[in-house]
Design an enzyme around this catalytic site. Structure first.
Site, PDB file in Angstrom:
ATOM      1  N   ASP A  31      12.007  -6.140 -17.368  1.00 10.47           N
ATOM      2  CA  ASP A  31      10.645  -5.606 -17.554  1.00 10.47           C
ATOM      3  C   ASP A  31      10.081  -6.085 -18.893  1.00 10.47           C
ATOM      4  O   ASP A  31      10.803  -6.145 -19.885  1.00 10.47           O
ATOM      5  CB  ASP A  31      10.677  -4.064 -17.530  1.00 10.47           C
ATOM      6  CG  ASP A  31       9.360  -3.474 -17.077  1.00 10.47           C
ATOM      7  OD1 ASP A  31       9.311  -2.863 -16.000  1.00 10.47           O
ATOM      8  OD2 ASP A  31       8.349  -3.657 -17.808  1.00 10.47           O
ATOM      9  N   GLY A  36       4.994  -0.449 -18.057  1.00 17.26           N
ATOM     10  CA  GLY A  36       6.116   0.490 -17.960  1.00 17.26           C
ATOM     11  C   GLY A  36       6.545   0.940 -19.340  1.00 17.26           C
ATOM     12  O   GLY A  36       5.972   0.537 -20.357  1.00 17.26           O
ATOM     13  N   TYR A 145      -5.271  -9.247  -8.102  1.00 19.93           N
ATOM     14  CA  TYR A 145      -4.124  -8.472  -7.594  1.00 19.93           C
ATOM     15  C   TYR A 145      -3.888  -8.762  -6.113  1.00 19.93           C
ATOM     16  O   TYR A 145      -2.779  -9.107  -5.705  1.00 19.93           O
ATOM     17  CB  TYR A 145      -4.412  -6.987  -7.814  1.00 19.93           C
ATOM     18  CG  TYR A 145      -3.304  -6.045  -7.393  1.00 19.93           C
ATOM     19  CD1 TYR A 145      -2.094  -6.021  -8.086  1.00 19.93           C
ATOM     20  CD2 TYR A 145      -3.477  -5.167  -6.325  1.00 19.93           C
ATOM     21  CE1 TYR A 145      -1.073  -5.134  -7.714  1.00 19.93           C
ATOM     22  CE2 TYR A 145      -2.471  -4.291  -5.949  1.00 19.93           C
ATOM     23  CZ  TYR A 145      -1.270  -4.263  -6.651  1.00 19.93           C
ATOM     24  OH  TYR A 145      -0.278  -3.391  -6.278  1.00 19.93           O
ATOM     25  N   LYS A 149      -0.638 -10.840  -4.592  1.00 17.05           N
ATOM     26  CA  LYS A 149       0.343 -10.271  -3.656  1.00 17.05           C
ATOM     27  C   LYS A 149       0.348 -11.045  -2.336  1.00 17.05           C
ATOM     28  O   LYS A 149       1.404 -11.210  -1.716  1.00 17.05           O
ATOM     29  CB  LYS A 149       0.038  -8.793  -3.412  1.00 17.05           C
ATOM     30  CG  LYS A 149       0.259  -7.896  -4.632  1.00 17.05           C
ATOM     31  CD  LYS A 149       1.735  -7.683  -4.924  1.00 17.05           C
ATOM     32  CE  LYS A 149       1.923  -6.677  -6.063  1.00 17.05           C
ATOM     33  NZ  LYS A 149       3.347  -6.417  -6.345  1.00 17.05           N
ATOM     34  N   THR A 175       1.010   5.543  -3.946  1.00 18.08           N
ATOM     35  CA  THR A 175       2.163   6.396  -4.203  1.00 18.08           C
ATOM     36  C   THR A 175       1.921   7.171  -5.499  1.00 18.08           C
ATOM     37  O   THR A 175       1.297   6.653  -6.425  1.00 18.08           O
ATOM     38  CB  THR A 175       3.432   5.517  -4.304  1.00 18.08           C
ATOM     39  OG1 THR A 175       3.566   4.826  -3.054  1.00 18.08           O
ATOM     40  CG2 THR A 175       4.669   6.339  -4.562  1.00 18.08           C
TER      41      THR A 175
HETATM   42  P1  NAD Z   1       3.876   0.167 -12.835  1.00 21.53           P
HETATM   43  O1  NAD Z   1       2.788  -0.524 -13.580  1.00 21.53           O
HETATM   44  O2  NAD Z   1       4.258   1.531 -13.268  1.00 21.53           O
HETATM   45  O3  NAD Z   1       5.194  -0.728 -12.828  1.00 21.53           O
HETATM   46  C1  NAD Z   1       5.186  -2.118 -12.856  1.00 21.53           C
HETATM   47  C2  NAD Z   1       6.237  -2.581 -13.851  1.00 21.53           C
HETATM   48  O4  NAD Z   1       6.264  -4.009 -13.894  1.00 21.53           O
HETATM   49  C3  NAD Z   1       5.952  -2.109 -15.278  1.00 21.53           C
HETATM   50  O5  NAD Z   1       7.119  -1.540 -15.840  1.00 21.53           O
HETATM   51  C4  NAD Z   1       5.547  -3.373 -16.015  1.00 21.53           C
HETATM   52  O6  NAD Z   1       5.833  -3.307 -17.391  1.00 21.53           O
HETATM   53  C5  NAD Z   1       6.347  -4.412 -15.253  1.00 21.53           C
HETATM   54  N1  NAD Z   1       5.809  -5.778 -15.348  1.00 21.53           N
HETATM   55  C6  NAD Z   1       4.527  -6.178 -15.129  1.00 21.53           C
HETATM   56  N2  NAD Z   1       4.431  -7.511 -15.306  1.00 21.53           N
HETATM   57  C7  NAD Z   1       5.678  -7.966 -15.624  1.00 21.53           C
HETATM   58  C8  NAD Z   1       6.212  -9.247 -15.934  1.00 21.53           C
HETATM   59  N3  NAD Z   1       5.451 -10.344 -15.958  1.00 21.53           N
HETATM   60  N4  NAD Z   1       7.534  -9.328 -16.232  1.00 21.53           N
HETATM   61  C9  NAD Z   1       8.318  -8.230 -16.227  1.00 21.53           C
HETATM   62  N5  NAD Z   1       7.857  -6.995 -15.948  1.00 21.53           N
HETATM   63  C10 NAD Z   1       6.550  -6.868 -15.657  1.00 21.53           C
HETATM   64  O7  NAD Z   1       3.463   0.156 -11.293  1.00 21.53           O
HETATM   65  P2  NAD Z   1       4.151   0.863 -10.049  1.00 21.53           P
HETATM   66  O8  NAD Z   1       3.199   1.810  -9.487  1.00 21.53           O
HETATM   67  O9  NAD Z   1       5.507   1.319 -10.403  1.00 21.53           O
HETATM   68  O10 NAD Z   1       4.239  -0.366  -9.040  1.00 21.53           O
HETATM   69  C11 NAD Z   1       5.465  -1.049  -8.825  1.00 21.53           C
HETATM   70  C12 NAD Z   1       5.238  -2.150  -7.803  1.00 21.53           C
HETATM   71  O11 NAD Z   1       4.838  -1.576  -6.555  1.00 21.53           O
HETATM   72  C13 NAD Z   1       4.145  -3.136  -8.191  1.00 21.53           C
HETATM   73  O12 NAD Z   1       4.539  -4.442  -7.826  1.00 21.53           O
HETATM   74  C14 NAD Z   1       2.956  -2.696  -7.383  1.00 21.53           C
HETATM   75  O13 NAD Z   1       2.093  -3.761  -7.097  1.00 21.53           O
HETATM   76  C15 NAD Z   1       3.613  -2.143  -6.140  1.00 21.53           C
HETATM   77  N6  NAD Z   1       2.762  -1.120  -5.498  1.00 21.53           N
HETATM   78  C16 NAD Z   1       2.646   0.117  -6.061  1.00 21.53           C
HETATM   79  C17 NAD Z   1       1.802   1.048  -5.459  1.00 21.53           C
HETATM   80  C18 NAD Z   1       1.627   2.450  -6.014  1.00 21.53           C
HETATM   81  O14 NAD Z   1       0.816   3.197  -5.489  1.00 21.53           O
HETATM   82  N7  NAD Z   1       2.360   2.854  -7.026  1.00 21.53           N
HETATM   83  C19 NAD Z   1       1.086   0.701  -4.315  1.00 21.53           C
HETATM   84  C20 NAD Z   1       1.212  -0.582  -3.793  1.00 21.53           C
HETATM   85  C21 NAD Z   1       2.075  -1.490  -4.397  1.00 21.53           C
END
Ligand code: NAD
Ligand code: UDP
Length: 310
Positions: A31, A36, A145, A149, A175
């Site tokens: 990460d 995060g 975004y 994806k 979520t």
């Molecule tokens: P979040 O932002 O809390 O977590 C994403 C994590 O990825 C973070 O810890 C961030 O620091 C890390 N990150 C970002 N770019 C990075 C890079 N280049 N190198 C290393 N780390 C990197 O988001 P989340 O809600 O936990 O989402 C997690 C995944 O699930 C994402 O890929 C998101 O697109 C997908 N998603 C989440 C939801 C939702 O509702 N939470 C819905 C659809 C998809």
């Protein structure tokens, strides 16, 4: 198993790390801490089978030795975050996905991609089935975004077809739960933080747009079910319970007992009108469906927000 969780310090990723550790796996979180935090990994960090490597997976993936699985959750996920980091978002979906696919290939490991309901854009089919190709504006602000994806899905499938990579793709719908960041701008975190502070709840547009909200432990169970099969997907993972945004605001006000008012702000560009997963495929192939009610999930999330500094 020795499992790599890219994006492991994020909201979903940290819960996934906890669940994998609890069942006995060794976990390496990658990460860059852009959205995060190490705080999310407080429990995981106490485990001897856990390590965090701080790196940008779009630039380098410094994992040594054989691994059994790679889960790619690294990406800004909330609209304000990806709109503020447009190039980084495209890089992690393209270059980051390629590097993580190659990491998995080096060990013939299973690769699981966290894709999104956003690949359906502003959907013209409702509810959304995996067969639907979507309605995405390729040059609008959200495209950084959505298209990132969609490209990640295309690249993952190409590695499967051309190189026989073992892949699984989850299309995750909205979520919520503990460890959502109060300042991330997403609807549930924003409304709870506003309600607890006594600030007005900011409903965008007239609040008639819908989202379907899945509690985080249900989502993590779905991701692990996908990891443990050889299902390729894509598979929708989400809770079909659909609410208007105005209903979400009202439910948050009721559950917090807040006297906050509701104010209306401009609807963001290309904000999807409706969103609800058809989860028949996940039920049939993974034996998965969500079990946590919105009342319970909301109460647990509010409890978490009361425990942190807002
Ligand atoms: P979040 O932002 O809390 O977590 C994403 C994590 O990825 C973070 O810890 C961030 O620091 C890390 N990150 C970002 N770019 C990075 C890079 N280049 N190198 C290393 N780390 C990197 O988001 P989340 O809600 O936990 O989402 C997690 C995944 O699930 C994402 O890929 C998101 O697109 C997908 N998603 C989440 C939801 C939702 O509702 N939470 C819905 C659809 C998809
Ligand atoms: N939203 C809102 N007020 C806010 C934050 C979000 O009305 O303070 C709306 C947003 O316009 C969208 C829905 O809530 O219609 C979900 O937004 P979120 O950013 O959580 O996720 P999205 O599904 O749009 O990626």
């Amino acid at each position: 198993m020795r499992v790599v969780v890219a994006g492991g310090a994020g909201f979903v990723g940290s819960h996934l790390c906890d669940a994998l550790l609890a069942r006995g796996d060794d976990v390496i979180a990658l990460d860059n801490l852009s959205t995060g935090s190490v705080e999310n990994l407080k429990a995981a960090g106490e485990h001897e089978r856990f390590s965090l490597v701080e790196c940008d997976v779009a630039r380098e993936v410094p994992v040594l030795g054989a691994v059994d699985a790679v889960l790619h959750l690294a990406s800004p996920a909330s609209p304000p975050a990806y709109l503020a980091m447009p190039l980084e978002t495209l890089a992690v979906g393209s270059e980051g996905t390629r590097r993580l696919l190659e990491l998995a290939a080096g060990s013939s490991a299973r690769f699981v991609l966290a894709s999104t309901s956003e690949v359906y854009g502003d959907p013209l089919e409702h509810p959304q089935r995996e067969e639907y190709w979507g309605n995405v504006n390729p040059i609008g602000p959200r495209s950084v975004y959505d298209e990132s994806k969609r490209f990640a899905e295309a690249l993952t499938f190409a590695h499967h077809r051309a190189l026989d990579a073992a892949i699984g793709i989850a299309r995750i719908f909205n979520t919520y739960g503990p460890r959502l960041s109060p300042g991330d701008g997403r609807v549930v975190s924003t409304f709870i933080a506003q309600a607890l502070r006594g600030d007005p709840l900011t409903v965008f547009g007239d609040g008639s747009q819908t989202r379907s909200l899945c509690y985080v432990s249900d989502l993590v169970a779905g991701l692990i079910a996908l990891l443990d099969t050889d299902v390729i997907g894509p598979v929708n993972l989400g809770n079909p319970l659909e609410f208007t945004v105005l209903e979400i605001a009202q439910r948050v006000l009721e559950a917090t007992g807040s006297a906050s008012t509701i104010v209306y702000d401009a609807l963001p560009t290309d904000d999807p009108t409706r969103r609800r997963p058809d989860i028949a495929r996940a039920a049939a192939l993974l034996g998965w469906s969500p079990v946590v009610s919105f009342e319970t999930g909301l109460a647990r999330t509010i409890e978490y927000f009361r425990s942190i500094v807002l």
